[in-house]
Design a protein around this motif. Structure first.
Motif, short mmCIF file in Angstrom:
data_model
loop_
_atom_site.label_atom_id
_atom_site.label_comp_id
_atom_site.label_asym_id
_atom_site.label_seq_id
_atom_site.Cartn_x
_atom_site.Cartn_y
_atom_site.Cartn_z
N MET A 126 0.82 -1.21 0.00
CA MET A 126 0.00 0.00 0.00
C MET A 126 0.85 1.26 0.00
O MET A 126 0.33 2.36 -0.22
N SER A 127 2.14 1.12 0.27
CA SER A 127 3.03 2.28 0.32
C SER A 127 3.63 2.52 -1.06
O SER A 127 3.81 1.60 -1.85
N GLY A 128 3.95 3.77 -1.34
CA GLY A 128 4.56 4.09 -2.62
C GLY A 128 3.54 4.08 -3.74
O GLY A 128 2.31 4.12 -3.51
N PRO A 129 3.99 4.00 -4.98
CA PRO A 129 3.07 4.03 -6.11
C PRO A 129 2.17 2.80 -6.13
O PRO A 129 2.59 1.69 -5.81
N ARG A 130 0.91 3.02 -6.50
CA ARG A 130 -0.06 1.94 -6.55
C ARG A 130 0.11 1.13 -7.84
O ARG A 130 0.47 1.67 -8.88
N ALA A 131 -0.19 -0.14 -7.74
CA ALA A 131 -0.20 -0.99 -8.93
C ALA A 131 -1.34 -0.57 -9.84
O ALA A 131 -2.34 -0.01 -9.39
N PRO A 132 -1.22 -0.81 -11.16
CA PRO A 132 -2.25 -0.36 -12.09
C PRO A 132 -3.64 -0.92 -11.82
O PRO A 132 -4.64 -0.28 -12.16
N ASP A 133 -3.74 -2.11 -11.24
CA ASP A 133 -5.06 -2.71 -11.02
C ASP A 133 -5.53 -2.58 -9.57
O ASP A 133 -6.44 -3.32 -9.15
N VAL A 134 -4.95 -1.66 -8.82
CA VAL A 134 -5.38 -1.39 -7.44
C VAL A 134 -5.95 0.02 -7.39
O VAL A 134 -5.35 0.97 -7.89
N SER A 135 -7.13 0.16 -6.82
CA SER A 135 -7.83 1.44 -6.79
C SER A 135 -7.03 2.50 -6.02
O SER A 135 -6.52 2.23 -4.93
N PRO A 136 -6.92 3.71 -6.56
CA PRO A 136 -6.26 4.79 -5.81
C PRO A 136 -7.04 5.21 -4.57
O PRO A 136 -6.50 5.90 -3.70
N ASP A 137 -8.32 4.81 -4.49
CA ASP A 137 -9.14 5.16 -3.33
C ASP A 137 -8.99 4.18 -2.17
O ASP A 137 -9.60 4.38 -1.12
N LEU A 138 -8.21 3.13 -2.36
CA LEU A 138 -8.01 2.16 -1.27
C LEU A 138 -7.21 2.82 -0.16
O LEU A 138 -6.15 3.39 -0.39
N ARG A 139 -7.71 2.74 1.05
CA ARG A 139 -7.07 3.36 2.21
C ARG A 139 -6.85 2.33 3.30
O ARG A 139 -7.57 1.34 3.39
N TRP A 140 -5.84 2.59 4.14
CA TRP A 140 -5.56 1.69 5.26
C TRP A 140 -6.10 2.28 6.54
O TRP A 140 -5.93 3.47 6.83
N LEU A 141 -6.76 1.45 7.33
CA LEU A 141 -7.19 1.80 8.67
C LEU A 141 -7.04 0.56 9.54
O LEU A 141 -7.43 -0.53 9.12
N PRO A 142 -6.46 0.69 10.72
CA PRO A 142 -6.28 -0.49 11.57
C PRO A 142 -7.59 -1.26 11.73
O PRO A 142 -8.67 -0.68 11.82
N ALA A 143 -7.48 -2.55 11.77
CA ALA A 143 -8.60 -3.49 11.95
C ALA A 143 -9.47 -3.57 10.69
O ALA A 143 -9.72 -4.67 10.17
N VAL A 144 -9.94 -2.42 10.17
CA VAL A 144 -10.86 -2.46 9.03
C VAL A 144 -10.17 -3.02 7.79
O VAL A 144 -10.75 -3.83 7.06
N SER A 145 -8.94 -2.59 7.53
CA SER A 145 -8.23 -3.10 6.35
C SER A 145 -8.02 -4.60 6.44
O SER A 145 -8.08 -5.31 5.43
N PHE A 146 -7.77 -5.09 7.63
CA PHE A 146 -7.63 -6.53 7.84
C PHE A 146 -8.93 -7.25 7.45
O PHE A 146 -8.91 -8.28 6.76
N LEU A 147 -10.07 -6.70 7.88
CA LEU A 147 -11.36 -7.30 7.54
C LEU A 147 -11.62 -7.21 6.04
O LEU A 147 -12.14 -8.16 5.44
N GLN A 148 -11.29 -6.07 5.45
CA GLN A 148 -11.49 -5.91 4.01
C GLN A 148 -10.71 -6.96 3.22
O GLN A 148 -11.23 -7.60 2.30
N LEU A 149 -9.44 -7.13 3.57
CA LEU A 149 -8.60 -8.08 2.86
C LEU A 149 -9.09 -9.52 3.06
O LEU A 149 -8.97 -10.36 2.17
#
Length: 551
Positions: free
Chosen positions: A475-498
């Motif tokens: 999630m750090s640095g430039p995003r991969a072409p097939d990953v949304s630029p709106d993807l954000r990290w938040l403790p706990a929630v990102s774990f559930l999302q993934l």
């Protein structure tokens, strides 16, 4: 004796931190992940996120009171509570309205048609139901703890009674969930997949050619191959199809598959596989590939076809089934599921291969998709092969807990992204995705080579348990072409999302998520095998020919 409170009395008590954090977690859960979500998946994710934020808020409130900080005046509390409730409701409504745009942004990245709406009312209702169910379960657990602590308090000091009651309650619910509910669910799932494995399909007719597994004269019965095994053996291409696609002479590729029901033990199934390889003279081919199947027993048809086109049929592939359960389920319940079979197959085939003269034996490669990649990696150790190593491996969509993949990605060259890293000089290990390979490799391929084919939007590979408390490297640095630029990290929630993304990773179109395309497979095999005649233009022509052919 105290009576159990009715369910209405178990509704969550109001807490300002709990309200704010629950809303924050709910809003972030609506932002895009690695793959698009349907209404049910989003509702479950948002409901669990609500409960997680609410629980953390209650803990913070309890800690505030426990530290005996002075409370705010009641009038101020009432004003703040009302204002917070209004703002949280407004923010939640805006997020539900914005959810369609977030999902459509990700769908655009994956060349998927947009949706008019993500059904915000259905998501809100489903999330509320999941949230209330989790809150009621938590209060039931607390009720059991309190009652057990009261009973133990007659013979133990208060703190000791509470600690013992808490421990016993946790063990009780864990054993009920893991030993009864989970086992019953897994048994039901196993029966469903076992039934599917026994289904005979018209497209997988028994072959007549004697060099095919399950045909007359084979050491294996057609019925015992299972549905996925029969599909692998019956599928093309044959020599005529390869010659038509490549414009040159070709051979009929050889395939051996041993079903789970063919023999009672992994060692016996491995011995059957070797005997069948010998029967069809597989060791006379230029290349031999040990393909470790997925949890369902499948060998990806696109990967198999690409291999055979690239080698113009001069290849033999062997695969031995170890289960018929979906890979993601086996990965979550038993990460080393299938290792015993993979080790037996590798040891049996490798030992025979090593006994052959080095100038009169095929090149030996390993391959596997998903759980098959993990089990293929774990099928041997360094000491077993260091004296006479096999030629290489193509591992596709390796699960996040694959030891070699994790170590190489963690120790990648500085400045290279975790979703497409460069490792040292690229002589032994390389990575590629649907857009190509690692651009900077200082050295040519060595005699032993490993290639990882991975899509950045594949949550099976990029799920990170540590996302519960830290931002994943990809999630750090430039995003991969097939990953949304709106993807954000938040403790706990990102774990559930993934976690949800990992279970739905096969829903995107081919070329994204966990759905690997013929194009990617063809380029990966050409790169790994070092076939210089397969230029980008030649592969483009092959892809057009194969993908345009009627099924």
């Amino acid at each position: 004796m105290a009576k159990l409170q009715p369910p209405v009395a178990w509704l969550p008590k109001f807490s300002l931190p709990a309200l704010v954090l629950a809303t924050l977690f709910f809003v972030v859960s609506l932002t895009p992940g690695l793959v698009p979500r349907d209404t049910m998946g989003q509702a479950v994710l948002s409901g669990v996120s609500l409960a997680a934020g609410h629980a953390i808020g209650l803990v913070l409130s309890a800690l505030w009171h426990r530290l005996e900080f002075p409370p705010l005046p009641l009038s101020v509390q009432a004003y703040l509570h009302g204002l917070a409730a209004f703002l949280c409701l407004l923010v939640a409504m805006v997020a539900l309205w914005q959810a369609s745009e977030w999902q459509n942004g990700l769908r655009a990245v994956m060349d998927m048609p947009p949706v008019d709406t993500v059904r915000p009312l259905s998501i809100a209702a489903g999330a509320a139901a999941v949230f209330l169910a989790l809150v009621w379960f938590a209060r039931l657990s607390w009720f059991v703890v309190v009652k057990m602590a009261a009973a133990l308090g007659r013979v133990l000091p208060g703190p000791q009674a509470f600690l013992l009651a808490f421990t016993l309650t946790a063990l009780l619910f864990w054993n009920i969930g893991n030993g009864v509910l989970v086992r019953a669910a897994l048994t039901a799932v196993d029966r469903v997949y076992a039934g599917l494995d026994g289904v005979f399909e018209e497209a997988s007719a028994r072959p007549a050619e004697p060099f095919k597994t399950g045909a007359p004269g084979s050491l294996l019965d057609w019925e015992e191959l299972g549905r996925t095994g029969r599909a692998m053996i019956a599928a093309g291409p044959d020599r005529a199809e390869i010659e038509a696609a490549t414009g040159g002479p070709a051979l009929d590729p050889l395939r051996v598959y041993v079903g789970l029901n063919a023999a009672p033990t992994p060692e016996a199934r491995a011995a059957l596989a070797l005997a069948e390889l010998k029967r069809i003279n597989a060791f006379s081919r230029s290349t031999l590939v040990i393909a470790t199947p997925t949890g369902t027993g499948a060998v990806n048809p696109f990967g198999q076809q690409a291999l055979e086109y690239i080698l113009r049929g001069d290849v033999a592939t062997v695969s031995v089934q170890y289960s018929y359960v979906a890979s993601w389920l086996a990965l979550l319940t038993d990460p080393e599921y299938g290792v015993e079979t993979a080790r037996a197959v590798f040891a049996t085939v490798y030992d025979h291969w090593r006994s052959l003269p080095s100038d009169a034996r095929p090149a030996l490669y390993l391959t596997g998709l998903s759980l098959g990649a993990l089990n293929s990696e774990l099928s041997h150790d360094l000491h077993q092969v260091v004296g006479d190593p096999y030629d290489g491996a193509l591992w596709i969509g390796p699960p996040f807990n694959s030891p070699t993949w994790s170590e190489v990605t963690r120790n990648r060259n500085p400045g290279t992204p975790a979703w497409l890293p460069t490792y040292r000089d690229g002589r032994a290990v390389r990575f590629m995705n649907q857009h190509g390979r690692t651009p900077s490799t200082a050295a040519p391929w060595g005699s032993f080579r490993i290639l990882y084919l991975q899509y950045p939007s594949d949550a099976v590979t990029f799920f990170d348990p540590r996302a519960a408390w830290r931002r994943p490297d990809w999630m750090s640095g430039p995003r991969a072409p097939d990953v949304s630029p709106d993807l954000r990290w938040l403790p706990a929630v990102s774990f559930l999302q993934l976690g949800v993304d990992m279970m739905t990773a096969i829903k995107p179109p081919r070329g994204y998520g966990h759905r690997y395309s013929f194009d990617s497979y063809a380029r990966a095999w050409a790169m790994l095998l070092g076939h210089q005649d397969w230029t980008d233009a030649a592969i483009d022509a092959l892809v057009r020919h194969v993908t345009s052919a009627p099924e």
